[in-house]
Design a protein around this motif. Structure first.
Motif, PDB file in Angstrom:
ATOM      1  N   LYS A   3      30.575   9.034  28.443  1.00 35.41           N
ATOM      2  CA  LYS A   3      30.726   7.737  28.686  1.00 35.41           C
ATOM      3  C   LYS A   3      31.319   7.420  30.060  1.00 35.41           C
ATOM      4  O   LYS A   3      32.338   8.330  30.430  1.00 35.41           O
ATOM      5  N   ILE A   4      31.085   6.405  30.733  1.00 35.80           N
ATOM      6  CA  ILE A   4      31.868   6.056  31.897  1.00 35.80           C
ATOM      7  C   ILE A   4      33.236   5.682  31.560  1.00 35.80           C
ATOM      8  O   ILE A   4      33.508   5.080  30.587  1.00 35.80           O
ATOM      9  N   GLY A  66      30.464  10.020  34.604  1.00 33.97           N
ATOM     10  CA  GLY A  66      29.579  10.165  33.438  1.00 33.97           C
ATOM     11  C   GLY A  66      28.320  10.675  33.700  1.00 33.97           C
ATOM     12  O   GLY A  66      28.055  11.588  34.680  1.00 33.97           O
ATOM     13  N   GLU A  69      22.742   8.378  35.733  1.00 32.99           N
ATOM     14  CA  GLU A  69      22.108   6.894  35.244  1.00 32.99           C
ATOM     15  C   GLU A  69      23.439   5.774  35.556  1.00 32.99           C
ATOM     16  O   GLU A  69      23.384   4.621  35.984  1.00 32.99           O
ATOM     17  N   GLU A  70      24.593   6.118  34.664  1.00 32.46           N
ATOM     18  CA  GLU A  70      25.396   5.367  34.490  1.00 32.46           C
ATOM     19  C   GLU A  70      26.353   5.218  35.950  1.00 32.46           C
ATOM     20  O   GLU A  70      26.616   4.079  36.197  1.00 32.46           O
TER      21      GLU A  70
END
Length: 562
Positions: A3-4, A66, A69-70
């Motif tokens: 996760k970011i 992350g 893409e994030e």
């Protein structure tokens, strides 16, 4: 899926308000666009985050990590996006014991690979020098790089410049003089030994030109002209740019004058400092009051500075270098002394302990140069005396070098909370150390594996220009125990590449009390990082020795790009 992780600065203002509403778990604070993002790579954060694909930088900090893409979603119209193409990112490299990039002015011996090269380089300068004029070499070289694996002595130098005084400077602990130079300073076979020094001799008793440690005081080299302040800053900026190009983002000076500290401060104030500097002041040789009081009156305060430049302590020394480390057992090579030479104690015991206690009383953190096992004995005695006055555990006092620790040293180090700075002297100097100390002692030199297994915090460096400054040579040595001319010595003391990376990143941050600011690439940490051409943990040996750096960031700013 990772996760970011938004930066602490971004989350903190909103967190308290959302907590009052019970919404922290399901809401995110708005984020500004990143200044720079790195995507599609293998980023070794060396922290709890582990390995991630992508990373964002904002305001000089790692703002998020992350997936690619994030992290791409954090890019704005002015964000620089770097596609890593699978390359590796690691925290910026450091050097815990850096004096300078070169060996100073004089005859350049850095490229010499044989005794003939040394003689030829001096002879070439002699042809362009007025008769009787002093010739001095630089110090950025070591006899381990020569095919003969020995120093150029008096007779060698006499052949290079007949009748002209020559002083060969070797590292920070030794001069070698030719006959004309010995005569210039009135040094002969009747000259008494200097306490804390050694006057070298051939087997037949003639002087061979060596002056080691305090014996160098018999020679007074001409003082350099005061440098132009602007030229000094330009030279520092150029030097640091070269370090950036090899991935260095932080360095520590292990004992220098306040004038150099102030020059670096001017570079910082001009916005031209491209790496972070921890500066340790060198205590005077005549340590103890009043020389110490006089020095302290000219120094900046302990801890003075900011994230770019900070005073890190005071440096002392109790023994010599390769050629003078103070040992419990005598040297293998007796130098005509019948096998009784144990090395050199460069500061008397009582004066050393007095100085350590006084520095502690005045709030200074102490670092002490100690090569041999007997020198480490003395340092521990001094630190324990200071600790009896007031505890030093938690202050992270330092043993510089610590070549030859013994098993009983480790528990004493742990009890005092000491750190050890290790450098790759063995990489270059192995042939000399085998000659001085014998194969077993030489192979044990700087046993980082043993230090880590004993729970002693260790960081890594080079001692440049005594040893070449390239950090990748240093990493190659500590992960292989390979040397440039003596093969592999005691591979059991090699550490893994990950351990070496941690020692040169988070280990350094521990040394300088900056573990909350740098050393890993977790969110909120300083964006000091590098992109390497090959995977640092997976490429095939000897890839580290010649590793290329593609990009270096300090405080989120690009300071080098290949």
């Amino acid at each position: 899926m990772p996760k970011i992780r938004p930066s602490r600065a971004a989350v903190a203002p909103a967190a308290g308000y959302l907590a009052a509403l019970g919404l922290v778990a399901c809401a995110e604070a708005p984020r500004e666009a990143a200044d720079l993002v790195l995507v599609d790579g293998e980023i070794l954060t060396l922290g709890a985050t582990g390995v991630v694909e992508a990373l964002a930088v904002a305001d000089g900090r790692v703002s998020a990590t992350g997936t690619s893409e994030e992290i791409r979603m954090l890019a704005g119209p002015d964000t620089r996006v770097v596609d890593l193409g699978g390359r590796t990112v690691i925290p910026g490299l450091t050097d815990n014991h850096y004096h300078g990039i070169g060996g100073g002015p004089g005859v350049d011996l850095t490229g010499a690979r044989s005794m003939a090269d040394v003689v030829d380089a001096i002879a070439a300068v002699a042809l362009e020098t007025a008769p009787g004029e002093l010739i001095v070499t630089n110090r950025d070289w070591h006899e381990g790089q020569l095919a003969e694996h020995r120093l150029p002595y008096r007779d060698d130098l006499d052949g290079a410049a007949p009748g002209q005084p020559v002083v060969v400077v070797r590292g920070g602990h030794e001069y070698v003089l030719n006959s004309a130079a010995l005569a210039r300073w009135g040094i002969d076979e009747s000259t008494p030994e200097v306490p804390g020094g050694r006057i070298g001799r051939y087997p037949d008793g003639r002087l061979n030109g060596e002056l080691v440690d305090r014996a160098k005081d018999l020679v007074t080299l001409p003082a350099a002209a005061p440098p132009d302040p602007a030229a000094t800053l330009d030279a520092l900026a150029e030097e640091y740019a070269a370090l950036n190009a090899r991935g260095l983002t932080s360095i520590r000076y292990p004992g220098g004058p306040p004038e150099q500290y102030r020059a670096i401060a001017r570079l910082r104030d001009a916005g031209r400092l491209t790496l972070r500097v921890n500066y340790v002041l060198r205590a005077p040789r005549g340590a103890g009051a009043p020389p110490l009081d006089e020095a302290l009156a000219t120094w900046p305060a302990m801890g003075e500075g900011d994230a770019w430049l900070r005073v890190g302590g005071a440096k002392l020394g109790v023994d010599g270098g390769f050629e003078g480390g103070l040992m419990r057992e005598p040297y293998e090579e007796p130098w005509g002394e019948g096998g009784t030479f144990h090395g050199l104690q460069t500061l008397p015991t009582e004066r050393y302990i007095e100085t350590v206690r006084e520095l502690h009383r005045q709030g200074w953190r102490v670092a002490t140069h100690a090569v041999g096992d007997a020198a480490i004995d003395l340092v521990l005695d001094g630190y324990e005396a200071a600790n009896a006055d007031a505890p030093i555990d938690g202050l992270r006092w330092v043993i510089e070098h610590g070549f030859i620790p013994r098993e009983e040293h480790f528990s004493r180090m742990r009890a005092l909370g000491l750190s050890v700075t290790a450098q790759n002297h063995l990489y270059v100097a192995a042939p000399s150390l085998v000659k001085y100390w014998g194969a077993d002692r030489a192979a044990w030199t700087t046993p980082v594996r043993a230090y880590l297994d004993a729970g002693i915090p260790v960081s890594l460096g080079t001692d440049s220009p005594v040893i070449p400054w390239d950090p990748w040579w240093m990493l190659h040595h500590f992960t292989t125990r390979g040397t440039i001319s003596a093969g592999v010595l005691d591979p059991a003391q090699a550490i893994t590449r990950e351990e070496a990376l941690r020692a040169v990143t988070s280990g350094y941050a521990h040394l300088t009390f900056e573990e909350e600011e740098k050393g890993t690439l977790e969110v909120g940490m300083a964006a000091d990082l590098i992109v390497t051409a090959e995977h640092v943990l997976e490429c095939e040996d000897p890839c580290l020795e010649s590793m290329e750096v593609d990009l270096t960031l300090v405080d989120g700013r690009v300071v080098y790009e290949r």
